[in-house]
Design a protein around this motif. Structure first.
Motif, PDB file in Angstrom:
ATOM      1  N   LEU A  61      65.339  41.673  80.584  1.00 18.32           N
ATOM      2  CA  LEU A  61      63.740  41.389  80.720  1.00 18.32           C
ATOM      3  C   LEU A  61      62.731  42.869  81.152  1.00 18.32           C
ATOM      4  O   LEU A  61      63.253  43.120  82.241  1.00 18.32           O
ATOM      5  N   ARG A  62      62.421  43.220  80.227  1.00 19.23           N
ATOM      6  CA  ARG A  62      61.526  44.502  80.708  1.00 19.23           C
ATOM      7  C   ARG A  62      60.057  44.148  81.175  1.00 19.23           C
ATOM      8  O   ARG A  62      59.165  43.476  80.593  1.00 19.23           O
ATOM      9  N   GLN A  63      59.846  44.426  82.457  1.00 22.46           N
ATOM     10  CA  GLN A  63      58.523  44.131  83.176  1.00 22.46           C
ATOM     11  C   GLN A  63      57.762  45.696  83.309  1.00 22.46           C
ATOM     12  O   GLN A  63      58.105  46.416  83.977  1.00 22.46           O
ATOM     13  N   ARG A  64      56.758  45.590  82.617  1.00 15.57           N
ATOM     14  CA  ARG A  64      55.720  46.821  82.796  1.00 15.57           C
ATOM     15  C   ARG A  64      55.299  47.382  84.236  1.00 15.57           C
ATOM     16  O   ARG A  64      55.109  46.158  85.034  1.00 15.57           O
ATOM     17  N   GLY A  65      55.906  48.578  84.528  1.00 15.36           N
ATOM     18  CA  GLY A  65      55.524  48.947  86.029  1.00 15.36           C
ATOM     19  C   GLY A  65      56.617  48.519  86.841  1.00 15.36           C
ATOM     20  O   GLY A  65      56.575  48.821  87.808  1.00 15.36           O
ATOM     21  N   ARG A  66      57.521  47.459  86.691  1.00 10.24           N
ATOM     22  CA  ARG A  66      58.544  46.869  87.629  1.00 10.24           C
ATOM     23  C   ARG A  66      59.824  47.430  87.261  1.00 10.24           C
ATOM     24  O   ARG A  66      60.740  47.622  88.246  1.00 10.24           O
ATOM     25  N   GLY A  67      60.254  47.691  86.023  1.00  8.95           N
ATOM     26  CA  GLY A  67      61.478  48.120  85.555  1.00  8.95           C
ATOM     27  C   GLY A  67      62.066  47.032  84.869  1.00  8.95           C
ATOM     28  O   GLY A  67      61.647  46.004  84.319  1.00  8.95           O
ATOM     29  N   THR A  68      63.430  47.128  84.592  1.00  7.44           N
ATOM     30  CA  THR A  68      64.194  46.180  83.934  1.00  7.44           C
ATOM     31  C   THR A  68      65.058  45.345  84.661  1.00  7.44           C
ATOM     32  O   THR A  68      65.751  45.535  85.570  1.00  7.44           O
ATOM     33  N   PHE A  69      65.088  44.078  84.358  1.00  9.16           N
ATOM     34  CA  PHE A  69      66.037  42.886  84.854  1.00  9.16           C
ATOM     35  C   PHE A  69      67.023  42.263  84.310  1.00  9.16           C
ATOM     36  O   PHE A  69      66.589  42.039  83.223  1.00  9.16           O
ATOM     37  N   ALA A  70      68.109  42.128  84.715  1.00 13.12           N
ATOM     38  CA  ALA A  70      69.288  41.144  84.217  1.00 13.12           C
ATOM     39  C   ALA A  70      68.920  39.917  84.109  1.00 13.12           C
ATOM     40  O   ALA A  70      68.167  39.258  85.085  1.00 13.12           O
ATOM     41  N   VAL A  71      69.079  39.306  83.021  1.00  6.70           N
ATOM     42  CA  VAL A  71      68.568  37.834  82.963  1.00  6.70           C
ATOM     43  C   VAL A  71      70.092  37.038  82.642  1.00  6.70           C
ATOM     44  O   VAL A  71      70.288  36.869  81.277  1.00  6.70           O
ATOM     45  N   PRO A  72      71.155  36.821  83.596  1.00  2.66           N
ATOM     46  CA  PRO A  72      72.305  36.389  83.241  1.00  2.66           C
ATOM     47  C   PRO A  72      72.001  34.986  82.684  1.00  2.66           C
ATOM     48  O   PRO A  72      71.008  34.038  83.214  1.00  2.66           O
TER      49      PRO A  72
END
Lengths: 254, 254
Positions: A61-72
């Motif tokens: 999941l890409r969150q603007r200004g926060r970065g990219t997060f894994a979504v297992p």
């Protein structure tokens, strides 16, 4: 010829495994595209394609200004087999599997199987290919070579409904034991298609030679398993080896 | 964006494994480029690149008018470990390995290791990464998490020279047993580089949690093995399970 994205699919497979393994903390941003591109020695364009695919599949999941997060994804627990990795033991555990016999023929044993069985290459033997599923999820692809005289005592239909060990018993064969290797192999196009994985995915591989009481090879099996559906587990205890402490399997019977 | 050769490296890895496994009879031509290209659903250009690389590496031989032949290199026999797959057992077998401690620190346990050890994510623990070689061939990459109070009793230097089980013993810990999973995983860029394999290569993976007599987790290890250097083997005998015949490991001690 230029090859802009040779690593694209391999990096996709590696990152996908790591996300499913929860190697990335879901609460912390993953390494950036720049960092990953540098680590894998690929261009940012290549890396971006990989990330776009993971995003399309809902794994990041890409969150603007926060970065990219894994979504297992919420885990679907694999079936657990003991480390002998034997489907026969699943049956003994009372779990029923569905079998499709995809191929069944009498043909010349190729060099690798012949060498394992201790027969001359070209010796006629029964070759069968079976796909096994548990709750409609295919999890193993197995090719068996069985000595011709034993193979002739049963049909392809028998193979789909009756465990091979039982068929050997009905043929009057006394099994003395087996020797087994556990390996890792990449899925080729046939296996990838049947097991529903990508070409090149890492699969568990078991190669086993089953022998009768005279030491003659009865069966040689090579089976490939989806590691996310069928897992090998083992409890270990400490014992004494010749040169010190030694781990050993603990589920042995008295 | 067009991506002419996404499958090139994966097909290379698969065919390479099959040649090393002697899946192709060296006396018979391999499937043609047209057949392979069709099977893997890639262009002939892509397939040709794969074959050119295999040829450059001496794994196939093209003979004008006869076809392409697999040339499996004379095999370098892998070290054989029992199926518990434990380096500790190699030591007990009297085989000496060389260890490099690549990382050694006290840091927060990530979610996956914390969940395996039954501690809260973020709990401080000792993290170490070791690369192990046998006759100068690296064969395993292992990351260990050890409970802080136990970890503090030894140094990184101790870890390079003394088996972890012995260090636990010296710390007064009584090991009750372990639970182990055997898996297959693809090599990421770190591991590929250290073990000398291609990114994406299939590796054997063992995850193990070692517990003390109170049932508390002492260590969690995740190790990746080159399957062509380090092989897991097991002898099996037939026993009786609740629902019929059951395979079981035969090297258990009385």
């Amino acid at each position: 010829m230029m090859d802009p994205t040779p690593l694209y699919h391999r990096i996709y497979l590696v990152l996908r495994e790591q996300i499913l393994d929860r190697k990335f903390d879901p609460d912390k941003p993953m390494p950036s595209e720049i960092e990953l591109a540098r680590a894998y020695s690929v261009s940012r364009v290549t890396l971006r394609k990989t990330m776009e695919r993971l995003e399309r599949e809902g794994l990041i999941l890409r969150q603007r200004g926060r970065g990219t997060f894994a979504v297992p994804p919420s885990s679907q627990t694999p079936v657990q087999a003991d480390v002998s990795g034997l489907v026969e033991n699943l049956l003994a555990m009372g779990l029923s599997t569905q079998v499709k016999v995809l191929e069944f023929e009498y043909t010349q044993t190729p060099p690798d199987a012949a060498s394992d069985m201790g027969v001359a290459p070209g010796t006629i033997a029964q070759r069968a290919v079976r796909l096994r599923s548990l709750k409609d999820r295919p999890f193993s692809y197995a090719e068996t070579w069985v000595r011709e005289d034993i193979g002739r005592t049963y049909s392809a239909e028998d193979m789909a409904t009756t465990p091979l060990l039982r068929l050997f018993e009905m043929a009057g064969v006394k099994i003395a034991g087996a020797h087994q290797k556990v390996m890792a192999r990449s899925a080729d196009y046939v296996v990838a298609d049947l097991l529903g994985v990508e070409v090149g995915s890492a699969l568990l591989c078991i190669k086993r030679v089953v022998r009768d009481e005279n030491g003659a090879a009865v069966e040689r099996i090579r089976a490939l398993y989806r590691p996310d559906v069928y897992e090998f587990e083992l409890n270990l205890t400490l014992g004494q080896g010749p040169d010190g402490t030694l781990w050993q399997p603990s589920q042995c019977m008295p």
